[in-house]
Design an enzyme around this catalytic site. Structure first.
Site, PDB file in Angstrom:
ATOM      1  N   CYS A   1      -3.062  12.718   3.172  1.00  0.00           N
ATOM      2  CA  CYS A   1      -2.443  12.519   4.472  1.00  0.00           C
ATOM      3  C   CYS A   1      -2.825  13.749   5.297  1.00  0.00           C
ATOM      4  O   CYS A   1      -2.601  14.870   4.849  1.00  0.00           O
ATOM      5  CB  CYS A   1      -0.931  12.420   4.320  1.00  0.00           C
ATOM      6  SG  CYS A   1      -0.101  12.093   5.870  1.00  0.00           S
TER       7      CYS A   1
ATOM      8  N   HIS B   1       0.873  -1.177   0.000  1.00  0.00           N
ATOM      9  CA  HIS B   1       0.000   0.000   0.000  1.00  0.00           C
ATOM     10  C   HIS B   1       0.908   1.224   0.000  1.00  0.00           C
ATOM     11  O   HIS B   1       1.627   1.471   0.961  1.00  0.00           O
ATOM     12  CB  HIS B   1      -0.889  -0.034   1.249  1.00  0.00           C
ATOM     13  CG  HIS B   1      -1.792   1.150   1.395  1.00  0.00           C
ATOM     14  ND1 HIS B   1      -3.110   1.124   0.991  1.00  0.00           N
ATOM     15  CD2 HIS B   1      -1.579   2.386   1.900  1.00  0.00           C
ATOM     16  CE1 HIS B   1      -3.671   2.295   1.253  1.00  0.00           C
ATOM     17  NE2 HIS B   1      -2.765   3.084   1.803  1.00  0.00           N
TER      18      HIS B   1
END
Lengths: 319, 319
Positions: A247, A214
């Site tokens: 993020c 990932h």
């Protein structure tokens, strides 16, 4: 053929679309259930077979995933694999009861991140993996279990992460009986050599066919890191349409690696993905319309496949 | 130490900034000479040592390079390497007379592109390389000669390009005495395995230390392809600030690989570039101001280096 082999055939690459989970958890706006179902329908028609569609959380804390039961049904109706995250015991019970095909637990590679992210120790996170595996084994539909190790290539809280530590945690997750062990470059610290070294080490412990990757494209290494993982034998790769998924503490940073570009990488490396790139690119219309404030990334959507559209144009001094 | 060894030390990676050439040749607007000199000054202060600063063409046909003599002087004053393209015999004579450190000739990998791009055969293009090498050998300052092979990984006019053909042309260029042989993925067709195969084949003919790579990120493979080239022993890599430099017939397609991201890749792979990323990112102000209609690409400029700025933030369910 086991459930794992049917969902993750060892002889091919499986690309997991995580945009409907990772791509929605930080956005102010998120698509309607109907739009998400249209997304699933159109992306599965393009050839994507595996979708991470949410997390098992109280609807209050994650309203974007309150419709997870409908999303799981839609995946079943479409004949594609559904996957969802569980973050606590209650979520594990709910997930097993939901009929979701794959249940993903997150284990941090560092105690600091484990506490910051889920207010629990690494050992307790591995405990949840173990409990989820046991619950899944008792379920009629035998969901696949997946332990994803966050911050496996570097931690934004505690810095470098030793490969020995990652290997230890991966081994502990594998011992619980988890079907898939995932390594996540949560904050985009890794370069391709570190990816290769880590994947080869963990594959030697758990087997390459059980290993997933990932990657976030935070620092532009996404495709280079994906190529390194594929070269190391990894055959389960996460990505998201348009690179959705950010993020929370890197403003403007790109999110996951871009599914459309990853498909081109895989095809160029000789892996048959069964995905039609033109149709896949078309699905970007849905997040573009439903989440207009989210930037969509990706080069294939701009440039298109090599071919006819490129011909008969004049070049000046191009190298 | 030979001129070649001083400009391209065999024991390190040399990153060539081509934005001041490749990045300006297709833009409606281009920076003033003063702004380009500021760009050279600031990027060299950041640690970049090698700049492709224009093409030798009549000022009428390329006004953005009409100040090439001043740019060469500025590079000399800054103590960095200047490189320029030549496209015909007149340009070769002018280039040798200009005192530029490196003279780049372009040879197409296909006859179709050679005719479309420069209205000459491949053989005639190799002839210009040969003439340039002879002129350079007679010059007091002994400029380095560089033959760049365009469309070396696929041609937008004629499609696939056989590696045998690329190797044959590379060998012919090397036989003329050209110091550096460059392979260019002009239109972004390559994947990393093709890059590795091609670089290893050509390196076996001309030597890895004489081999350069010029990549466009048209389909998002740029960093993966750069990693593959470095793994194949290539130590001369082109890039441009912010990924400047487009393709005239791929609207919206990205241009060269992004210098800032390439520096991060190299450092992550263990190559010391001597480049300060924060200062390099700051230089983007110049093209952003001077060419506001040009999109600047790159992840490092968004995300910054891993480190302190990333700490003490809360993560929710990030993998």
């Amino acid at each position: 053929m086991s459930r794992l082999d049917s969902i993750y055939p060892a002889d091919r690459v499986t690309l997991r679309e995580v945009g409907l989970r990772d791509g929605l958890q930080l956005t102010g706006r998120y698509p309607t259930t109907a739009a998400k179902q249209d997304w699933l329908g159109r992306e599965s028609q393009a050839g994507v077979r595996h979708f991470e569609i949410g997390s098992f959380l109280p609807g209050r804390s994650a309203p974007q995933f309150a419709d997870i039961a409908e999303m799981i049904r839609t995946c079943r109706d479409l004949g594609v694999t559904s996957a969802a995250l569980v973050l606590n015991d209650r979520g594990a019970v709910d997930a097993v009861g939901s009929g979701v095909d794959e249940i993903v637990c997150v284990v941090s590679a560092t105690e600091e991140h484990s506490q910051a992210n889920m207010r629990r120790s690494i050992a307790d996170a591995v405990g949840l993996v173990s409990k989820t595996v046991r619950l899944a084994a008792d379920a009629d539909h035998q969901p696949v279990t997946h332990a994803g190790i966050a911050m496996a290539f570097g931690c934004s809280i505690s810095g470098d992460v030793a490969l020995d530590q990652v290997a230890r945690i991966a081994g502990a997750c594998a011992e619980t009986g988890a079907d898939v062990i995932g390594l996540a470059d949560t904050v985009g610290y890794a370069g391709p050599d570190q990816i290769a070294l880590s994947c080869e080490r963990v594959a030697s412990l758990v087997g390459a066919t059980r290993l997933g990757i990932h990657l976030h494209d935070t620092r532009g290494m996404g495709m280079a890191n994906a190529a390194a993982a594929l070269d190391s034998g990894v055959r389960i790769v996460d990505a998201s349409l348009g690179g959705l998924g950010g993020c929370p503490f890197a403003p403007g940073a790109t999110g996951n690696i871009v599914m459309e570009d990853l498909v081109f990488l895989c095809e160029r490396k000789g892996f048959e993905t069964g995905i039609e790139l033109d149709r896949l690119v078309g699905v970007r219309e849905i997040p573009a319309t439903e989440m207009p404030e989210e930037q969509l990334y990706g080069a294939m959507a701009r440039a298109g496949l090599p071919g006819a559209s490129w011909r008969a144009a004049s070049l000046q001094n191009q190298r």
